[in-house]
Write a protein that holds these residues in place. Structure first.
Motif, PDB file in Angstrom:
ATOM      1  N   ASP A  70       0.840  -1.194   0.000  1.00 12.10           N
ATOM      2  CA  ASP A  70       0.000   0.000   0.000  1.00 12.10           C
ATOM      3  C   ASP A  70       0.878   1.247   0.000  1.00 12.10           C
ATOM      4  O   ASP A  70       1.819   1.363   0.795  1.00 12.10           O
ATOM      5  CB  ASP A  70      -0.906   0.010   1.244  1.00 12.10           C
ATOM      6  CG  ASP A  70      -1.808   1.226   1.283  1.00 12.10           C
ATOM      7  OD1 ASP A  70      -2.844   1.219   0.598  1.00 12.10           O
ATOM      8  OD2 ASP A  70      -1.465   2.195   1.994  1.00 12.10           O
ATOM      9  N   ARG A  71       0.593   2.178  -0.865  1.00 14.95           N
ATOM     10  CA  ARG A  71       1.431   3.359  -1.036  1.00 14.95           C
ATOM     11  C   ARG A  71       1.433   4.250   0.203  1.00 14.95           C
ATOM     12  O   ARG A  71       2.470   4.771   0.599  1.00 14.95           O
ATOM     13  CB  ARG A  71       0.951   4.149  -2.258  1.00 14.95           C
ATOM     14  CG  ARG A  71       1.873   5.280  -2.662  1.00 14.95           C
ATOM     15  CD  ARG A  71       1.530   5.831  -4.012  1.00 14.95           C
ATOM     16  NE  ARG A  71       0.132   6.225  -4.121  1.00 14.95           N
ATOM     17  CZ  ARG A  71      -0.416   6.764  -5.213  1.00 14.95           C
ATOM     18  NH1 ARG A  71       0.322   6.928  -6.291  1.00 14.95           N
ATOM     19  NH2 ARG A  71      -1.679   7.114  -5.243  1.00 14.95           N
ATOM     20  N   GLU A  72       0.265   4.416   0.842  1.00 18.32           N
ATOM     21  CA  GLU A  72       0.211   5.242   2.041  1.00 18.32           C
ATOM     22  C   GLU A  72       1.009   4.628   3.173  1.00 18.32           C
ATOM     23  O   GLU A  72       1.651   5.329   3.955  1.00 18.32           O
ATOM     24  CB  GLU A  72      -1.242   5.458   2.482  1.00 18.32           C
ATOM     25  CG  GLU A  72      -1.844   6.720   1.928  1.00 18.32           C
ATOM     26  CD  GLU A  72      -3.165   7.076   2.583  1.00 18.32           C
ATOM     27  OE1 GLU A  72      -3.438   6.621   3.715  1.00 18.32           O
ATOM     28  OE2 GLU A  72      -3.928   7.813   1.955  1.00 18.32           O
ATOM     29  N   GLU A  73       0.968   3.314   3.279  1.00 17.59           N
ATOM     30  CA  GLU A  73       1.751   2.645   4.310  1.00 17.59           C
ATOM     31  C   GLU A  73       3.247   2.848   4.077  1.00 17.59           C
ATOM     32  O   GLU A  73       4.019   2.995   5.029  1.00 17.59           O
ATOM     33  CB  GLU A  73       1.426   1.148   4.336  1.00 17.59           C
ATOM     34  CG  GLU A  73       0.041   0.826   4.871  1.00 17.59           C
ATOM     35  CD  GLU A  73      -0.236  -0.660   4.870  1.00 17.59           C
ATOM     36  OE1 GLU A  73       0.657  -1.434   4.471  1.00 17.59           O
ATOM     37  OE2 GLU A  73      -1.338  -1.054   5.273  1.00 17.59           O
ATOM     38  N   LEU A  74       3.647   2.846   2.828  1.00 17.35           N
ATOM     39  CA  LEU A  74       5.047   3.070   2.492  1.00 17.35           C
ATOM     40  C   LEU A  74       5.480   4.467   2.915  1.00 17.35           C
ATOM     41  O   LEU A  74       6.539   4.650   3.537  1.00 17.35           O
ATOM     42  CB  LEU A  74       5.265   2.878   0.986  1.00 17.35           C
ATOM     43  CG  LEU A  74       6.651   3.239   0.430  1.00 17.35           C
ATOM     44  CD1 LEU A  74       7.738   2.420   1.104  1.00 17.35           C
ATOM     45  CD2 LEU A  74       6.671   3.036  -1.090  1.00 17.35           C
ATOM     46  N   VAL A  75       4.677   5.460   2.596  1.00 17.73           N
ATOM     47  CA  VAL A  75       5.018   6.836   2.958  1.00 17.73           C
ATOM     48  C   VAL A  75       5.023   7.007   4.472  1.00 17.73           C
ATOM     49  O   VAL A  75       5.923   7.639   5.044  1.00 17.73           O
ATOM     50  CB  VAL A  75       4.020   7.816   2.308  1.00 17.73           C
ATOM     51  CG1 VAL A  75       4.284   9.236   2.795  1.00 17.73           C
ATOM     52  CG2 VAL A  75       4.138   7.759   0.792  1.00 17.73           C
ATOM     53  N   THR A  76       4.026   6.434   5.134  1.00 16.98           N
ATOM     54  CA  THR A  76       3.972   6.521   6.591  1.00 16.98           C
ATOM     55  C   THR A  76       5.201   5.887   7.221  1.00 16.98           C
ATOM     56  O   THR A  76       5.798   6.439   8.150  1.00 16.98           O
ATOM     57  CB  THR A  76       2.702   5.826   7.119  1.00 16.98           C
ATOM     58  OG1 THR A  76       1.551   6.473   6.579  1.00 16.98           O
ATOM     59  CG2 THR A  76       2.638   5.893   8.637  1.00 16.98           C
ATOM     60  N   ALA A  77       5.601   4.727   6.712  1.00 14.59           N
ATOM     61  CA  ALA A  77       6.781   4.043   7.243  1.00 14.59           C
ATOM     62  C   ALA A  77       8.031   4.893   7.070  1.00 14.59           C
ATOM     63  O   ALA A  77       8.888   4.952   7.960  1.00 14.59           O
ATOM     64  CB  ALA A  77       6.955   2.697   6.550  1.00 14.59           C
ATOM     65  N   LEU A 132      -2.269  12.678   6.459  1.00 13.77           N
ATOM     66  CA  LEU A 132      -2.618  11.567   7.340  1.00 13.77           C
ATOM     67  C   LEU A 132      -1.403  11.019   8.083  1.00 13.77           C
ATOM     68  O   LEU A 132      -1.387  10.985   9.321  1.00 13.77           O
ATOM     69  CB  LEU A 132      -3.321  10.463   6.540  1.00 13.77           C
ATOM     70  CG  LEU A 132      -3.900   9.305   7.348  1.00 13.77           C
ATOM     71  CD1 LEU A 132      -4.981   9.800   8.289  1.00 13.77           C
ATOM     72  CD2 LEU A 132      -4.467   8.238   6.421  1.00 13.77           C
ATOM     73  N   PRO A 133      -0.339  10.592   7.385  1.00 12.75           N
ATOM     74  CA  PRO A 133       0.835  10.117   8.123  1.00 12.75           C
ATOM     75  C   PRO A 133       1.545  11.208   8.904  1.00 12.75           C
ATOM     76  O   PRO A 133       2.087  10.953   9.974  1.00 12.75           O
ATOM     77  CB  PRO A 133       1.741   9.548   7.016  1.00 12.75           C
ATOM     78  CG  PRO A 133       1.274  10.167   5.746  1.00 12.75           C
ATOM     79  CD  PRO A 133      -0.187  10.383   5.925  1.00 12.75           C
ATOM     80  N   VAL A 134       1.535  12.437   8.383  1.00 17.17           N
ATOM     81  CA  VAL A 134       2.179  13.534   9.100  1.00 17.17           C
ATOM     82  C   VAL A 134       1.476  13.784  10.432  1.00 17.17           C
ATOM     83  O   VAL A 134       2.118  13.949  11.476  1.00 17.17           O
ATOM     84  CB  VAL A 134       2.190  14.813   8.244  1.00 17.17           C
ATOM     85  CG1 VAL A 134       2.539  16.038   9.090  1.00 17.17           C
ATOM     86  CG2 VAL A 134       3.184  14.672   7.100  1.00 17.17           C
ATOM     87  N   ASN A 135       0.152  13.801  10.417  1.00 17.63           N
ATOM     88  CA  ASN A 135      -0.603  14.009  11.654  1.00 17.63           C
ATOM     89  C   ASN A 135      -0.358  12.873  12.641  1.00 17.63           C
ATOM     90  O   ASN A 135      -0.287  13.090  13.856  1.00 17.63           O
ATOM     91  CB  ASN A 135      -2.096  14.123  11.355  1.00 17.63           C
ATOM     92  CG  ASN A 135      -2.446  15.418  10.663  1.00 17.63           C
ATOM     93  OD1 ASN A 135      -1.694  16.394  10.733  1.00 17.63           O
ATOM     94  ND2 ASN A 135      -3.577  15.456   9.981  1.00 17.63           N
TER      95      ASN A 135
END
Length: 206
Positions: A70-77, A132-135
């Protein structure tokens, strides 16, 4: 941990020392996350392509998909890995812990990765996907800081204070120092900032 078997000279299998996953896998993941951070800083999440991540990281594309489908999970990680490299310790001496934290923060912001991370965070204002990941990172940082502050309050080192307000007062000058680059940020600067903020909080309490 997995084990392999080799054939002895007479054809019978014999056990071989097990190969442990670890260093190489960790280095590969680190390269992927760093590449992700730089590409999101440049193109945003919408423009992130796994092919480019793999090329920049020097790995096969399947390595990226396998670890982060998942792309969002990658960015969050990626954000969590590099933002998490600066931690606020709780040794029982609030001033010392805050000074150490500001020095470590300045060191991170002065690196290429730190600057990329800042661009990603700034882009969250216009990009809900990045927000989302920044918050999530800010919430984790704030919770950590608030725990340390609450312990200091309980020890009588500090009057009750909102962790968010304290974080803004402390880290704002660090970001300015590093981004302007007119003077090096040293431990002396970290001590002055910490002393001024803590003195102000104590003076205005009650």
């Amino acid at each position: 941990m997995t084990a392999t078997r080799e054939q002895d000279p007479e054809g019978a299998p014999r056990p071989v020392t097990a190969r442990r996953p670890g260093g190489r896998t960790a280095r590969t993941r680190a390269r992927i996350l760093e590449a992700t951070l730089h590409l999101v800083a440049r193109d945003g999440i919408a423009g992130l392509r796994y092919e480019e991540v793999a090329e920049l990281a020097g790995v096969h594309r399947t390595s990226v998909y396998r670890n982060w489908p998942d792309r969002e999970e990658l960015v969050t990680a990626a954000l969590l890995r590099y933002s998490g490299s600066v931690e606020l310790e709780d040794t029982g001496d609030l001033r010392h812990d805050l000074v150490d934290y500001l020095v470590a923060l300045a060191d991170l912001l002065s690196t290429t990765t730190g600057r990329a991370m800042q661009r990603v965070i700034q882009s969250a204002r216009e990009n809900p996907e990045v927000a989302l990941p920044v918050n999530r990172i800010f919430e984790q940082r704030l919770a950590s800081l608030q725990r340390v502050v609450d312990h200091a309050v309980a020890r009588g080192e500090l009057p009750p204070v909102d962790g968010y307000f304290l974080a803004e007062m402390l880290t704002g000058p660090v970001h300015l120092y590093v981004s302007r680059g007119l003077h090096p940020f040293t431990r002396a600067e970290a001590e002055r900032i910490t002393d001024v903020v803590l003195a102000g909080l104590r003076h205005t309490a009650g």
